[in-house]
Design a protein around this motif. Structure first.
Motif, PDB file in Angstrom:
ATOM      1  N   LEU A  94     -24.265  -7.748 -84.726  1.00  0.00           N
ATOM      2  CA  LEU A  94     -25.417  -7.137 -85.389  1.00  0.00           C
ATOM      3  C   LEU A  94     -26.013  -5.988 -84.577  1.00  0.00           C
ATOM      4  CD1 LEU A  94     -27.233 -10.368 -86.651  1.00  0.00           C
ATOM      5  CD2 LEU A  94     -25.925  -8.743 -88.036  1.00  0.00           C
ATOM      6  N   SER A  95     -25.905  -6.089 -83.259  1.00  0.00           N
ATOM      7  CA  SER A  95     -26.535  -5.070 -82.407  1.00  0.00           C
ATOM      8  C   SER A  95     -25.684  -3.816 -82.248  1.00  0.00           C
ATOM      9  CB  SER A  95     -26.831  -5.658 -81.022  1.00  0.00           C
ATOM     10  OG  SER A  95     -25.631  -5.905 -80.314  1.00  0.00           O
ATOM     11  N   ALA A  96     -24.386  -3.911 -82.543  1.00  0.00           N
ATOM     12  CA  ALA A  96     -23.467  -2.799 -82.257  1.00  0.00           C
ATOM     13  C   ALA A  96     -23.938  -1.449 -82.807  1.00  0.00           C
ATOM     14  CB  ALA A  96     -22.062  -3.134 -82.761  1.00  0.00           C
ATOM     15  N   PRO A  97     -24.454  -1.383 -84.044  1.00  0.00           N
ATOM     16  CA  PRO A  97     -24.893  -0.065 -84.546  1.00  0.00           C
ATOM     17  C   PRO A  97     -26.132   0.484 -83.834  1.00  0.00           C
ATOM     18  CG  PRO A  97     -24.536  -1.625 -86.352  1.00  0.00           C
ATOM     19  CD  PRO A  97     -24.547  -2.414 -85.086  1.00  0.00           C
ATOM     20  N   TYR A  98     -26.857  -0.387 -83.121  1.00  0.00           N
ATOM     21  CA  TYR A  98     -28.138   0.008 -82.533  1.00  0.00           C
ATOM     22  C   TYR A  98     -28.073   0.211 -81.021  1.00  0.00           C
ATOM     23  CZ  TYR A  98     -29.537  -1.731 -87.093  1.00  0.00           C
ATOM     24  OH  TYR A  98     -29.632  -1.942 -88.451  1.00  0.00           O
ATOM     25  N   ILE A  99     -26.920  -0.074 -80.430  1.00  0.00           N
ATOM     26  CA  ILE A  99     -26.772   0.112 -78.989  1.00  0.00           C
ATOM     27  C   ILE A  99     -26.660   1.606 -78.686  1.00  0.00           C
ATOM     28  CG2 ILE A  99     -25.223  -0.254 -77.019  1.00  0.00           C
ATOM     29  CD1 ILE A  99     -26.799  -2.723 -77.670  1.00  0.00           C
ATOM     30  N   THR A 100     -27.532   2.078 -77.809  1.00  0.00           N
ATOM     31  CA  THR A 100     -27.599   3.503 -77.485  1.00  0.00           C
ATOM     32  C   THR A 100     -26.807   3.798 -76.205  1.00  0.00           C
ATOM     33  OG1 THR A 100     -29.555   3.248 -76.089  1.00  0.00           O
ATOM     34  CG2 THR A 100     -29.921   3.570 -78.468  1.00  0.00           C
ATOM     35  N   PRO A 101     -26.531   5.070 -75.948  1.00  0.00           N
ATOM     36  CA  PRO A 101     -25.912   5.420 -74.660  1.00  0.00           C
ATOM     37  C   PRO A 101     -26.734   4.937 -73.469  1.00  0.00           C
ATOM     38  CG  PRO A 101     -25.771   7.268 -76.173  1.00  0.00           C
ATOM     39  CD  PRO A 101     -26.634   6.241 -76.848  1.00  0.00           C
ATOM     40  N   GLU A 102     -28.052   4.926 -73.622  1.00  0.00           N
ATOM     41  CA  GLU A 102     -28.910   4.432 -72.538  1.00  0.00           C
ATOM     42  C   GLU A 102     -28.685   2.938 -72.311  1.00  0.00           C
ATOM     43  OE1 GLU A 102     -29.974   6.312 -75.075  1.00  0.00           O
ATOM     44  OE2 GLU A 102     -30.307   8.188 -73.969  1.00  0.00           O
ATOM     45  N   ASP A 103     -28.538   2.174 -73.409  1.00  0.00           N
ATOM     46  CA  ASP A 103     -28.252   0.742 -73.282  1.00  0.00           C
ATOM     47  C   ASP A 103     -26.923   0.521 -72.564  1.00  0.00           C
ATOM     48  OD1 ASP A 103     -30.556  -0.067 -74.712  1.00  0.00           O
ATOM     49  OD2 ASP A 103     -29.513   0.214 -76.623  1.00  0.00           O
ATOM     50  N   ILE A 104     -25.929   1.308 -72.935  1.00  0.00           N
ATOM     51  CA  ILE A 104     -24.609   1.178 -72.313  1.00  0.00           C
ATOM     52  C   ILE A 104     -24.687   1.506 -70.823  1.00  0.00           C
ATOM     53  CG2 ILE A 104     -22.287   2.191 -72.249  1.00  0.00           C
ATOM     54  CD1 ILE A 104     -22.501   2.403 -75.334  1.00  0.00           C
ATOM     55  N   ALA A 105     -25.491   2.507 -70.485  1.00  0.00           N
ATOM     56  CA  ALA A 105     -25.661   2.860 -69.073  1.00  0.00           C
ATOM     57  C   ALA A 105     -26.302   1.710 -68.297  1.00  0.00           C
ATOM     58  CB  ALA A 105     -26.514   4.124 -68.945  1.00  0.00           C
ATOM     59  N   VAL A 106     -27.289   1.050 -68.901  1.00  0.00           N
ATOM     60  CA  VAL A 106     -27.939  -0.089 -68.236  1.00  0.00           C
ATOM     61  C   VAL A 106     -26.949  -1.238 -68.078  1.00  0.00           C
ATOM     62  CG1 VAL A 106     -29.771  -1.818 -68.392  1.00  0.00           C
ATOM     63  CG2 VAL A 106     -30.242   0.549 -69.027  1.00  0.00           C
ATOM     64  N   MET A 107     -26.171  -1.529 -69.129  1.00  0.00           N
ATOM     65  CA  MET A 107     -25.169  -2.593 -69.028  1.00  0.00           C
ATOM     66  C   MET A 107     -24.156  -2.283 -67.928  1.00  0.00           C
ATOM     67  SD  MET A 107     -24.378  -4.085 -72.859  1.00  0.00           S
ATOM     68  CE  MET A 107     -24.385  -2.568 -73.799  1.00  0.00           C
ATOM     69  N   SER A 108     -23.766  -1.025 -67.831  1.00  0.00           N
ATOM     70  CA  SER A 108     -22.815  -0.631 -66.784  1.00  0.00           C
ATOM     71  C   SER A 108     -23.412  -0.840 -65.398  1.00  0.00           C
ATOM     72  CB  SER A 108     -22.406   0.831 -66.967  1.00  0.00           C
ATOM     73  OG  SER A 108     -21.682   1.006 -68.169  1.00  0.00           O
ATOM     74  N   ALA A 174     -16.427 -12.743 -64.794  1.00  0.00           N
ATOM     75  CA  ALA A 174     -17.340 -12.122 -65.752  1.00  0.00           C
ATOM     76  C   ALA A 174     -17.233 -10.599 -65.765  1.00  0.00           C
ATOM     77  CB  ALA A 174     -18.778 -12.529 -65.445  1.00  0.00           C
ATOM     78  N   VAL A 175     -16.887 -10.001 -64.643  1.00  0.00           N
ATOM     79  CA  VAL A 175     -16.970  -8.542 -64.528  1.00  0.00           C
ATOM     80  C   VAL A 175     -16.011  -7.839 -65.482  1.00  0.00           C
ATOM     81  CG1 VAL A 175     -16.652  -6.587 -62.969  1.00  0.00           C
ATOM     82  CG2 VAL A 175     -17.820  -8.646 -62.161  1.00  0.00           C
ATOM     83  N   LEU A 176     -14.765  -8.283 -65.535  1.00  0.00           N
ATOM     84  CA  LEU A 176     -13.792  -7.660 -66.433  1.00  0.00           C
ATOM     85  C   LEU A 176     -14.174  -7.878 -67.892  1.00  0.00           C
ATOM     86  CD1 LEU A 176     -10.397  -8.461 -64.659  1.00  0.00           C
ATOM     87  CD2 LEU A 176     -11.571  -6.250 -64.797  1.00  0.00           C
ATOM     88  N   ASP A 177     -14.649  -9.089 -68.209  1.00  0.00           N
ATOM     89  CA  ASP A 177     -15.108  -9.359 -69.574  1.00  0.00           C
ATOM     90  C   ASP A 177     -16.230  -8.405 -69.961  1.00  0.00           C
ATOM     91  OD1 ASP A 177     -13.336 -11.431 -69.721  1.00  0.00           O
ATOM     92  OD2 ASP A 177     -14.830 -13.031 -69.690  1.00  0.00           O
ATOM     93  N   HIS A 178     -17.187  -8.243 -69.066  1.00  0.00           N
ATOM     94  CA  HIS A 178     -18.330  -7.379 -69.357  1.00  0.00           C
ATOM     95  C   HIS A 178     -17.891  -5.934 -69.580  1.00  0.00           C
ATOM     96  CE1 HIS A 178     -21.699 -10.102 -67.495  1.00  0.00           C
ATOM     97  NE2 HIS A 178     -21.160 -10.608 -68.588  1.00  0.00           N
ATOM     98  N   GLN A 179     -16.918  -5.475 -68.794  1.00  0.00           N
ATOM     99  CA  GLN A 179     -16.475  -4.090 -68.965  1.00  0.00           C
ATOM    100  C   GLN A 179     -15.829  -3.891 -70.333  1.00  0.00           C
ATOM    101  OE1 GLN A 179     -17.172  -1.466 -66.841  1.00  0.00           O
ATOM    102  NE2 GLN A 179     -16.566  -0.435 -68.737  1.00  0.00           N
ATOM    103  N   SER A 180     -15.060  -4.880 -70.782  1.00  0.00           N
ATOM    104  CA  SER A 180     -14.458  -4.788 -72.118  1.00  0.00           C
ATOM    105  C   SER A 180     -15.536  -4.768 -73.198  1.00  0.00           C
ATOM    106  CB  SER A 180     -13.508  -5.967 -72.354  1.00  0.00           C
ATOM    107  OG  SER A 180     -12.432  -5.937 -71.443  1.00  0.00           O
ATOM    108  N   ILE A 181     -16.587  -5.561 -72.998  1.00  0.00           N
ATOM    109  CA  ILE A 181     -17.703  -5.595 -73.949  1.00  0.00           C
ATOM    110  C   ILE A 181     -18.413  -4.241 -73.972  1.00  0.00           C
ATOM    111  CG2 ILE A 181     -19.992  -6.611 -74.351  1.00  0.00           C
ATOM    112  CD1 ILE A 181     -18.743  -9.274 -73.214  1.00  0.00           C
ATOM    113  N   ILE A 182     -18.642  -3.666 -72.802  1.00  0.00           N
ATOM    114  CA  ILE A 182     -19.279  -2.344 -72.714  1.00  0.00           C
ATOM    115  C   ILE A 182     -18.443  -1.301 -73.455  1.00  0.00           C
ATOM    116  CG2 ILE A 182     -19.888  -0.468 -71.122  1.00  0.00           C
ATOM    117  CD1 ILE A 182     -20.539  -2.733 -69.047  1.00  0.00           C
TER     118      ILE A 182
END
Length: 217
Positions: A94-108, A174-182
């Protein structure tokens, strides 16, 4: 006592925190007279707090024995992580359309912080960073009911993760999983990110279950 909270809720919060942090361990008995002395109150609100905590699954009240901190079994892990995998996967979708580049930067950035912990035993630093990573997309899912349900599960999750800290789990997986999610969020691929989060949460449960089984063997 926190303003607006009943005495029962304040006591329940304190005992729950002790259970989540594994200060009170699975199978440990909660002694009413000691708690009464600790909080400086009668036993009535303590018993009310016990009933609340039993309803939440943190303790079990046994006739003529009293309140005991519930054990965490492999079946408990299977049940909770299956629910969480489905719901977090849905939140990610549900969140995929609303995730911004800023959100992706924070996740990274969060994932980079986790990378620095690679090779170490799971710690509370790991739990805090990991929870922050997941909260980014959960809070963007545009479904308040789903957010509330996931956060109501988070206290049980914290207990399970803190139990893992007392064992020998590592943070590397967790790290590799998270990168795939990002990457999937960056591609706006809602179905892929749902599947990745679902599998990531399930695998986390499998690792904890193996730790529990190895401890018993």
């Amino acid at each position: 006592m926190e303003y607006g909270k009943s005495l029962k809720d304040t006591i329940a919060d304190s005992i729950r925190e002790d259970i989540i942090l594994c200060t009170l361990k699975p199978g440990e008995r909660l002694v009413e007279p000691k708690l009464s002395e600790r909080f400086g109150i009668s036993r009535t609100p303590i018993r009310e707090a016990f009933r609340q905590l039993e309803g939440e699954g943190f303790i079990k009240i046994i006739p003529r024995k009293g309140a005991i901190v519930t054990e965490i079994t492999p079946k408990d892990v299977d049940d909770l992580y299956l629910i969480a995998a489905k719901l977090e996967g849905l939140a990610a979708y549900l969140s995929a359309p609303y995730i911004t580049p800023e959100d992706i930067a924070v996740m990274s950035r969060k994932n980079t912080e986790l990378e620095k912990l690679q090779g170490q035993v799971v710690s509370r630093d790991y739990s805090f960073i990991n929870n922050s990573f997941h909260a980014i997309f959960i809070n963007k899912c545009q479904n308040e009911r789903l957010i509330r349900i996931l956060y109501s599960l988070s206290r049980q999750f914290d207990r399970f993760r803190n139990l893992a800290m007392t064992m020998t789990d590592k943070v590397d997986a967790a790290v590799l999983d998270h990168q795939s999610i990002i990457d999937a969020f960056g591609a706006k691929d809602a179905k892929l990110v749902e599947d990745l989060v679902y599998n990531h949460v399930l695998q986390s449960g499998e690792r904890l279950k193996k730790l529990l089984l190895s401890k018993k063997s």
